[in-house]
Write a protein that holds these residues in place. Structure first.
Motif, mmCIF file in Angstrom:
data_model
loop_
_atom_site.group_PDB
_atom_site.id
_atom_site.type_symbol
_atom_site.label_atom_id
_atom_site.label_comp_id
_atom_site.label_asym_id
_atom_site.label_seq_id
_atom_site.Cartn_x
_atom_site.Cartn_y
_atom_site.Cartn_z
ATOM 1 N N THR A 22 0.836 -1.207 0.000
ATOM 2 C CA THR A 22 0.000 0.000 0.000
ATOM 3 C C THR A 22 0.870 1.257 0.000
ATOM 4 O O THR A 22 0.464 2.299 -0.516
ATOM 5 N N SER A 23 2.056 1.145 0.564
ATOM 6 C CA SER A 23 2.982 2.275 0.570
ATOM 7 C C SER A 23 3.380 2.644 -0.864
ATOM 8 O O SER A 23 3.410 3.823 -1.241
ATOM 9 N N ILE A 26 0.566 4.576 -2.626
ATOM 10 C CA ILE A 26 0.463 6.005 -2.290
ATOM 11 C C ILE A 26 1.592 6.794 -2.960
ATOM 12 O O ILE A 26 1.382 7.900 -3.480
ATOM 13 N N HIS A 50 -10.694 2.177 1.689
ATOM 14 C CA HIS A 50 -9.990 1.658 2.862
ATOM 15 C C HIS A 50 -9.623 0.192 2.682
ATOM 16 O O HIS A 50 -9.781 -0.607 3.605
ATOM 17 N N THR A 52 -6.755 -2.825 0.935
ATOM 18 C CA THR A 52 -5.355 -2.981 0.517
ATOM 19 C C THR A 52 -5.202 -2.767 -0.987
ATOM 20 O O THR A 52 -4.126 -2.374 -1.439
ATOM 21 N N PRO A 55 -5.844 1.946 -1.207
ATOM 22 C CA PRO A 55 -5.527 2.428 0.148
ATOM 23 C C PRO A 55 -5.523 3.938 0.329
ATOM 24 O O PRO A 55 -4.957 4.427 1.312
ATOM 25 N N SER A 57 -6.939 6.285 1.904
ATOM 26 C CA SER A 57 -7.938 6.410 2.969
ATOM 27 C C SER A 57 -8.082 7.837 3.475
ATOM 28 O O SER A 57 -9.069 8.163 4.121
ATOM 29 N N SER A 58 -7.088 8.681 3.217
ATOM 30 C CA SER A 58 -7.080 10.047 3.756
ATOM 31 C C SER A 58 -6.931 11.075 2.640
ATOM 32 O O SER A 58 -5.860 11.652 2.462
ATOM 33 N N LEU A 121 -15.887 0.139 9.771
ATOM 34 C CA LEU A 121 -14.558 0.619 10.182
ATOM 35 C C LEU A 121 -14.667 1.766 11.181
ATOM 36 O O LEU A 121 -13.877 1.861 12.124
ATOM 37 N N PHE A 122 -15.636 2.645 10.988
ATOM 38 C CA PHE A 122 -15.773 3.785 11.891
ATOM 39 C C PHE A 122 -16.990 3.658 12.803
ATOM 40 O O PHE A 122 -17.371 4.613 13.492
ATOM 41 N N VAL B 88 -7.905 5.514 14.197
ATOM 42 C CA VAL B 88 -7.811 4.959 12.845
ATOM 43 C C VAL B 88 -7.526 6.086 11.854
ATOM 44 O O VAL B 88 -6.621 5.976 11.009
ATOM 45 N N ARG B 89 -8.268 7.176 11.943
ATOM 46 C CA ARG B 89 -8.043 8.321 11.048
ATOM 47 C C ARG B 89 -6.644 8.905 11.245
ATOM 48 O O ARG B 89 -5.961 9.255 10.289
ATOM 49 N N GLN B 92 -4.087 6.642 9.675
ATOM 50 C CA GLN B 92 -4.137 6.718 8.209
ATOM 51 C C GLN B 92 -3.462 7.995 7.698
ATOM 52 O O GLN B 92 -2.704 7.957 6.713
ATOM 53 N N PRO B 149 -2.257 -5.503 7.566
ATOM 54 C CA PRO B 149 -3.156 -4.342 7.546
ATOM 55 C C PRO B 149 -4.451 -4.595 8.314
ATOM 56 O O PRO B 149 -5.058 -3.652 8.837
ATOM 57 N N GLU B 150 -4.889 -5.847 8.399
ATOM 58 C CA GLU B 150 -6.158 -6.152 9.064
ATOM 59 C C GLU B 150 -5.960 -6.119 10.584
ATOM 60 O O GLU B 150 -5.065 -6.784 11.114
ATOM 61 N N LEU B 161 -12.946 -3.100 16.044
ATOM 62 C CA LEU B 161 -12.484 -3.469 14.702
ATOM 63 C C LEU B 161 -12.377 -4.983 14.654
ATOM 64 O O LEU B 161 -11.667 -5.579 15.460
ATOM 65 N N LEU B 164 -10.445 -5.748 10.223
ATOM 66 C CA LEU B 164 -10.668 -4.725 9.185
ATOM 67 C C LEU B 164 -9.343 -4.048 8.831
ATOM 68 O O LEU B 164 -8.510 -3.785 9.700
ATOM 69 N N ALA B 165 -9.180 -3.765 7.524
ATOM 70 C CA ALA B 165 -7.928 -3.166 7.055
ATOM 71 C C ALA B 165 -7.825 -1.712 7.502
ATOM 72 O O ALA B 165 -8.780 -0.954 7.374
ATOM 73 N N VAL B 167 -5.411 1.084 6.286
ATOM 74 C CA VAL B 167 -4.421 1.352 5.244
ATOM 75 C C VAL B 167 -4.331 2.847 4.987
ATOM 76 O O VAL B 167 -5.264 3.571 5.305
ATOM 77 N N PRO B 168 -3.225 3.320 4.377
ATOM 78 C CA PRO B 168 -2.053 2.543 3.987
ATOM 79 C C PRO B 168 -1.173 2.212 5.203
ATOM 80 O O PRO B 168 -1.327 2.809 6.262
ATOM 81 N N ARG B 169 -0.269 1.265 4.996
ATOM 82 C CA ARG B 169 0.741 0.985 6.015
ATOM 83 C C ARG B 169 1.972 1.845 5.724
ATOM 84 O O ARG B 169 2.314 2.064 4.568
#
Lengths: 347, 347
Positions: A22-23, A26, A50, A52, A55, A57-58, A121-122, B88-89, B92, B149-150, B161, B164-165, B167-169
């Motif tokens: 995932t890195s 990005i 969100h 893999t 990714p 997510s932000s 997830l949230f 989580v946010r 991320q 990631p999960e 959770l 749940l993924a 991500v990113p890592r």
């Protein structure tokens, strides 16, 4: 007409179809945004997913970074899933990014979430899908419309704000806020009533079928007293440009196959069908896959139906090789864009 | 020893003491981070505040932008108020920023919130101050420690959770997570037990009084089986460097006065007292205000008590003129840092 791209940061794949990191996804997304800016593309949108395989997510963090690393391109979310996030946080992130952009280059596109992985997830309840969206959109617009940093708001899906500062404020006082929709009629009517520009995600079927929705949107907007110039339409679609149509079709297919295989596994669909791909990739299908001439003609053809002011493409579906993504971005900016302008001038 | 700066993006002021725009404050903060990088400073921290006088509300967005615009400097929050945000946010955003930095330059510092304005803003109950922090720190560490990631986690202050993924890592698998504290004993013990590096905010009193806390931290860490090299101490303090001590004292005072006047209005304190300022600004007071020689000597003196590996200063308290902030950053990097290194080598 503005031309652009959008991405969820699709993760590239190894030869055996396993996902890379995932890195890396990005890093590649960020490189693509910088190239889009240098090439002269008008807009880059970052979606919120969100997984893999997607990714990004932000969007707020990526767009803030992109604001620092670009000069002229407009940047937006495509879309921020506001239903399962906090509009105060989203506004703070995008206002910060807008300031760092020099002011006036950052937009928010507010979505409900086409994929629903953000709900567990949230910790949100899918049964509240519509109510969460309406409530949080109302808060987002209230913050944006506020003349002062201090905001007062109450609703039933987020704690109230009683004269509390939401800072920083964007350089130009307000951020453009778009409403994203996959094309249901009530969303078009809502966008018009609210006077928000609308972003149609057209991911299947013939794009010109959205013409009645765009009409509905503009009529609802006019009926609510909004000036025609505030009622803007943009189109987000899938597509890829290559030097020849044959190359474009061959390059886009493996990623499309991967995406549909993965979605099929999640949702119980049958295996992806090459004939379905061919139908969507030919006019009047949903995908803008081709050489610069054909893609330009198809965008202008759709413009005859929708009168849209921005058309932007998701090109890296399923993790296509980075060099093919970059070539497509460059062709869209340097070859498709001047063709679209010439064709529109002739009309 | 790493030297650095931190800021809440203090808003500059007009001649009549009225605040300029929050947009200008963020622009100035971003310029300061870029100069800190070019000058060779080791670290820049961005705090989280939500007021018109301190509008750095989104450390994640600012640090992502800074990651794109800098080459070598380490970047972190100072601190992220995790009690009233979603770990989580936060993860991320900071993982995204870390990737954009090239990998390995981004850190999270987790705080409870020294000012409490985030509780009403995000709808949290101040009565749950301790429980929110403990619970959310546990989730943040669980995400960071996850091999995949999960993530699976449950607690009582945030929905669970279940595989749940997230991500990113980050590029290097994990992010450094610091624990921020104003210096109570239980926080020091907790940081040690968790094996997290600890960041002491020393904003009043004699800094060497933190020596027993640093001892407690290291003892608690050793008793919990953490290796000495994981048990790092950093110090965040207020201060300003100028060519002469006289200039430094004169430049830092108006901002200090503004800050204390504003805090006093909010909390019912008396008007700021110049004698209190003078006491804090002279050794062994809390403020590192002076010429490069004196500030270097005072940092090394404190090092004899705390053995800290990073010392970073909040310089723009109360909105000092931008050119004075930039000069202080440059002096810290180019004049104070080599002096500190020479003094430490002599020991």
């Amino acid at each position: 007409m503005e031309l652009g791209a959008y991405s969820f940061g699709d993760t590239q794949r190894n030869a055996d179809d396993s996902l890379r990191s995932t890195s890396e996804a990005i890093t590649n997304l960020f490189e693509a945004i910088k190239l889009a800016d240098r090439s002269g593309l008008d807009y880059f949108g970052v979606g919120e997913h969100h997984t893999t395989s997607m990714p990004a997510s932000s969007p707020g963090a990526i767009i803030a970074a992109a604001a620092a690393a670009t000069e002229q391109i407009k940047l937006g979310s495509a879309a921020s899933i506001i239903s399962t996030d906090d509009p105060v946080r989203i506004y703070q992130q995008f206002a910060t990014a807008d300031i760092i952009s020099g002011g006036g280059r950052v937009e928010i596109t507010a979505g409900r979430g086409s994929s629903v992985e953000t709900f567990p997830l949230f910790g949100y309840d899918l049964e509240e899908y519509d109510e969460l969206y309406a409530n949080k959109l109302d808060l987002l617009m209230t913050i944006n419309d506020s003349q002062a940093p201090e905001v007062t708001w109450s609703g039933n899906k987020r704690p109230a704000l009683n004269d509390l500062a939401v800072v920083p404020r964007p350089a130009q006082g307000k951020l453009p806020i778009w409403l994203a929709t996959g094309g249901n009629a009530s969303s078009s009517a809502r966008a018009g009533q609210l006077g928000l520009p609308v972003s149609y995600a057209i991911i299947g079927g013939a794009p010109h079928r959205f013409a009645p929705l765009a009409d509905l949107y503009r009529k609802a907007g006019a009926a609510s007293g909004h000036a025609p110039e505030t009622l803007k339409v943009s189109v987000a679609a899938m597509g890829l440009i290559a030097p020849t149509k044959k190359e474009a079709l061959e390059r886009f297919y493996p990623g499309w196959y991967n995406l549909n295989l993965e979605m099929g596994r999640l949702r119980g669909w049958p295996a992806p069908d090459k004939r379905a791909y061919d139908i969507q990739a030919e006019a009047p299908g949903a995908y803008y896959v081709g050489d610069p001439d054909e893609v330009a003609e198809r965008i202008v053809h759709l413009h005859g139906y929708l009168g849209h002011m921005r058309h932007f493409l998701q090109m890296d579906v399923g993790g296509i090789p980075q060099e093919q993504l970059l070539e497509s971005i460059e062709l869209l900016a340097t070859e498709v864009k001047p063709r679209v302008q010439r064709l529109l001038e002739k009309k």
